[in-house]
Design a protein around this motif. Structure first.
Motif, short mmCIF file in Angstrom:
data_model
loop_
_atom_site.label_atom_id
_atom_site.label_comp_id
_atom_site.label_asym_id
_atom_site.label_seq_id
_atom_site.Cartn_x
_atom_site.Cartn_y
_atom_site.Cartn_z
N LEU A 81 0.85 -1.19 0.00
CA LEU A 81 0.00 0.00 0.00
C LEU A 81 0.89 1.24 0.00
N GLY A 82 0.55 2.21 -0.83
CA GLY A 82 1.33 3.44 -0.92
C GLY A 82 0.46 4.64 -0.57
N PHE A 83 0.91 5.44 0.41
CA PHE A 83 0.15 6.58 0.91
C PHE A 83 0.92 7.88 0.70
N HIS A 84 0.22 8.95 0.34
CA HIS A 84 0.82 10.29 0.26
C HIS A 84 -0.29 11.32 0.37
N ALA A 85 0.09 12.57 0.53
CA ALA A 85 -0.88 13.67 0.62
C ALA A 85 -1.57 13.86 -0.73
N ALA A 86 -2.82 14.31 -0.68
CA ALA A 86 -3.55 14.65 -1.90
C ALA A 86 -3.00 15.95 -2.47
N TRP A 87 -3.11 16.11 -3.77
CA TRP A 87 -2.58 17.32 -4.39
C TRP A 87 -3.42 17.77 -5.56
N ASP A 88 -3.25 19.02 -5.91
CA ASP A 88 -3.87 19.66 -7.07
C ASP A 88 -2.75 20.26 -7.92
N PHE A 89 -3.10 20.70 -9.11
CA PHE A 89 -2.18 21.51 -9.88
C PHE A 89 -2.32 22.94 -9.42
N GLY A 90 -1.20 23.59 -9.11
CA GLY A 90 -1.21 25.00 -8.71
C GLY A 90 -1.34 25.90 -9.93
N SER A 91 -1.37 27.20 -9.69
CA SER A 91 -1.52 28.17 -10.77
C SER A 91 -0.36 28.11 -11.77
N ASN A 92 0.80 27.67 -11.30
CA ASN A 92 1.95 27.56 -12.20
C ASN A 92 2.06 26.17 -12.84
#
Length: 173
Positions: A81-92
């Motif tokens: 199982l692999g866990f990490h923080a959720a993310w979005d694409f930023g303005s850049n």
């Protein structure tokens, strides 16, 4: 004639047992959009099928741990199982951690998995891998002598919380 009747009854009993033990096998799943996985696992939860984790289940795939009852999940010796923080694409255009979605994701996990994550510094942009004895201490072992089908994404949207709707479409992992 009695022998033939007994043989037919035994065949029907064995065939019925196979149908009642439907399983879904997860392997080599690197994740994707949180909303897609929530939908997929809601359908799977309602199906009553057992989940075999047999290989990599990372990122949004790990939502399975909170969506499917603990007693319907088993792990093989190959499960990771692999866990990490959720993310979005930023303005850049670069990946930026989405704190709200990360908290929502974290809250979906069972308490023993949350403790394990906390002991390693929490959900961050860096992947944490849970496997081997540590994973097998949390989930029952399973054996691949059962037939498993590949999990397919749900095509129909199911009602979600307001929080999930705000995160859906924005999150890739």
């Amino acid at each position: 004639m009695k022998f033939l009747t007994g043989l037919l009854a035994a065949f029907l009993l064995i065939a019925g047992m196979g149908a009642s033990h439907a399983v879904v096998r997860i392997a080599d799943d690197r994740g994707g959009r949180i909303g897609t996985y929530v939908d997929k696992y809601q359908d799977l939860r309602q199906s009553g099928e057992t989940v075999i984790i047999d290989g990599l289940c990372a990122s949004a795939c790990t939502i399975v741990l909170g969506a499917i009852p603990h007693d319907r999940i088993c792990v093989t010796s190959s499960a990771t199982l692999g866990f990490h923080a959720a993310w979005d694409f930023g303005s850049n255009g670069r990946a930026v951690t989405n704190s709200e979605a990360t908290q929502m994701l974290y809250a979906m996990y069972p308490s023993q998995v949350r403790r394990w994550i906390n002991q390693r510094g929490g959900l961050t942009p860096h992947m944490l891998f849970l496997k081997g004895r540590q994973l097998q201490a949390m989930y029952k072992p399973c054996y691949l002598d059962a037939q498993a089908s590949a999990i397919k994404p749900s095509r129909r949207p199911l009602p979600q919380s307001d929080q999930l709707e705000s995160a859906r479409g924005q999150l890739l992992h």
